[in-house]
Design a protein around this motif. Structure first.
Motif, PDB file in Angstrom:
ATOM      1  N   TYR A  81     -19.064 -18.451 -12.584  1.00  0.00           N
ATOM      2  CA  TYR A  81     -20.279 -17.321 -12.685  1.00  0.00           C
ATOM      3  C   TYR A  81     -19.960 -16.478 -11.036  1.00  0.00           C
ATOM      4  CZ  TYR A  81     -24.333 -14.449 -11.074  1.00  0.00           C
ATOM      5  OH  TYR A  81     -25.096 -13.601 -10.649  1.00  0.00           O
ATOM      6  N   MET A  93     -22.897 -13.614 -16.063  1.00  0.00           N
ATOM      7  CA  MET A  93     -24.034 -14.581 -16.214  1.00  0.00           C
ATOM      8  C   MET A  93     -24.029 -14.940 -17.577  1.00  0.00           C
ATOM      9  SD  MET A  93     -26.734 -15.495 -15.195  1.00  0.00           S
ATOM     10  CE  MET A  93     -27.270 -15.022 -13.630  1.00  0.00           C
ATOM     11  N   CYS A  97     -24.493 -18.769 -18.999  1.00  0.00           N
ATOM     12  CA  CYS A  97     -25.575 -19.160 -20.018  1.00  0.00           C
ATOM     13  C   CYS A  97     -25.003 -19.848 -21.243  1.00  0.00           C
ATOM     14  CB  CYS A  97     -26.390 -17.897 -20.397  1.00  0.00           C
ATOM     15  SG  CYS A  97     -27.244 -17.144 -19.177  1.00  0.00           S
ATOM     16  N   VAL A 101     -25.985 -23.705 -22.072  1.00  0.00           N
ATOM     17  CA  VAL A 101     -26.543 -23.973 -23.646  1.00  0.00           C
ATOM     18  C   VAL A 101     -25.604 -25.036 -24.079  1.00  0.00           C
ATOM     19  CG1 VAL A 101     -27.063 -22.958 -25.905  1.00  0.00           C
ATOM     20  CG2 VAL A 101     -27.542 -21.655 -23.889  1.00  0.00           C
ATOM     21  N   HIS A 159     -18.565 -18.906 -24.711  1.00  0.00           N
ATOM     22  CA  HIS A 159     -18.231 -18.967 -23.266  1.00  0.00           C
ATOM     23  C   HIS A 159     -16.878 -18.472 -22.949  1.00  0.00           C
ATOM     24  CE1 HIS A 159     -17.972 -20.480 -19.140  1.00  0.00           C
ATOM     25  NE2 HIS A 159     -16.925 -21.207 -19.603  1.00  0.00           N
TER      26      HIS A 159
END
Length: 239
Positions: A81, A93, A97, A101, A159
Motif C-alpha cells: 500500500y 487501499m 483491503c 479480507v 488483490h
C-alpha cells in the motif's frame, strides 16, 4: 525522499514487501507440499488419519508455517500500500483491503485444522464415535479448510488484479511485465476457485487449472519479490 509519517524510505518498504513475499512463498510451499499434499489423501480418510498421527510434528509445523504466512500477508499488504499509493492512493487501499479480507478468510479456514489432532488423539471421542466416524469428521474439517481457502483466493485474485493494474499504470515505477503476470495470475486464481465449485468433474482438469494458476502466479509473485529485494531502490525515483 523519506516517508513523512515514519521517516522510512521507499526502499525500506520495498525490502519489507520483497522479503515478506519470498519468505511467504517458502513457508507456503513447505506447508502445502509436506502437509496438504504429503499427508492428506483426499479419497482415503483412514490413510489420512494415519499419516497425520504418524507425522504429528510435521502437521503442527505446517500449521505454524501457515500462521506465519498470515502475519506476513498483513505486513505485505501494508508495505505494498505504501509503495503503490503514489500511483493511486484509493486503488492501493483497495488492493490492501482485498489482501486483508483474503487473510481473514484464510485464517478462519485454517482454524478447522486446530480440531484435527484433538479428534485423532482424544480417547474420549472413541466412547462416542467409531474410528471411521472420527476419520470422516477429520475429512470434513479438511474439506472445510479447502473450501474456505478457495473462497479466500477469489479475494486474493482481486488483490493481484489491482496490484498488477497499478504496476502497469506506474510508468516504470515497477516493471510493467510484472504487472501483466500478476493480472494473469489473478485470472487464474479466480477461474480455478470458480471451477472447483462449478465443475463436478474438476479433478479431470486439475492439472490444467494448476498450470493456469501456477505459471503466471509463480513468475509474477516471485519476480515482484526479487525485484523489490534487488532493484527496489528504483522506487525512490518515483517519490
Amino acid at each position: 525522499m523519506t516517508n513523512l509519517n515514519t521517516g522510512a524510505s521507499p526502499l525500506y518498504y520495498a525490502r519489507v514487501a520483497g522479503f515478506g513475499l519470498l519468505l511467504m512463498a517458502i513457508l507456503a510451499m513447505f506447508s502445502n507440499f509436506s502437509v496438504l499434499e504429503g499427508l492428506i489423501i483426499p479419497d482415503d480418510a483412514a490413510k489420512t488419519a494415519s499419516n497425520i498421527i504418524a507425522n504429528e510434528m510435521l502437521f503442527r509445523s505446517g500449521l505454524i508455517s501457515f500462521v506465519i504466512v498470515l502475519i506476513l500477508d498483513v505486513l505485505v499488504a501494508w508495505a505494498l500500500y505504501v509503495l503503490l499509493k503514489p500511483v493511486n492512493k484509493n486503488l492501493a487501499m483497495l488492493a490492501a483491503c482485498f489482501r486483508l479480507v483474503y487473510t481473514a478468510i484464510f485464517g478462519i479456514a485454517l482454524s478447522n485444522f486446530l480440531s484435527v489432532l484433538p479428534l485423532l488423539s482424544g480417547a474420549e471421542y472413541l466412547t462416542v464415535f467409531t474410528k471411521d466416524q472420527l476419520h470422516a469428521q477429520v475429512m470434513l474439517l479438511i474439506d472445510a479448510f479447502n473450501n474456505g481457502w478457495l473462497i479466500g483466493l477469489v479475494f486474493f485474485g482481486c488483490h493481484l488484479l489491482v496490484v498488477g493494474y497499478l504496476i502497469i499504470k506506474s510508468g516504470g515505477y515497477i516493471p510493467r511485465i510484472i504487472g501483466i503476470f500478476l493480472i494473469l495470475a489473478s485470472a487464474g486464481y479466480v477461474i480455478d476457485s470458480i471451477a472447483h465449485f462449478l465443475l463436478p468433474n474438476y479433478t479431470d482438469y486439475k492439472t490444467i487449472f494448476l498450470l493456469i494458476v501456477a505459471v503466471p502466479g509463480v513468475i509474477g509473485e516471485l519476480s515482484l519479490a526479487f525485484w523489490l529485494l534487488i532493484k527496489g531502490v528504483k522506487v525512490q525515483q518515483r517519490q
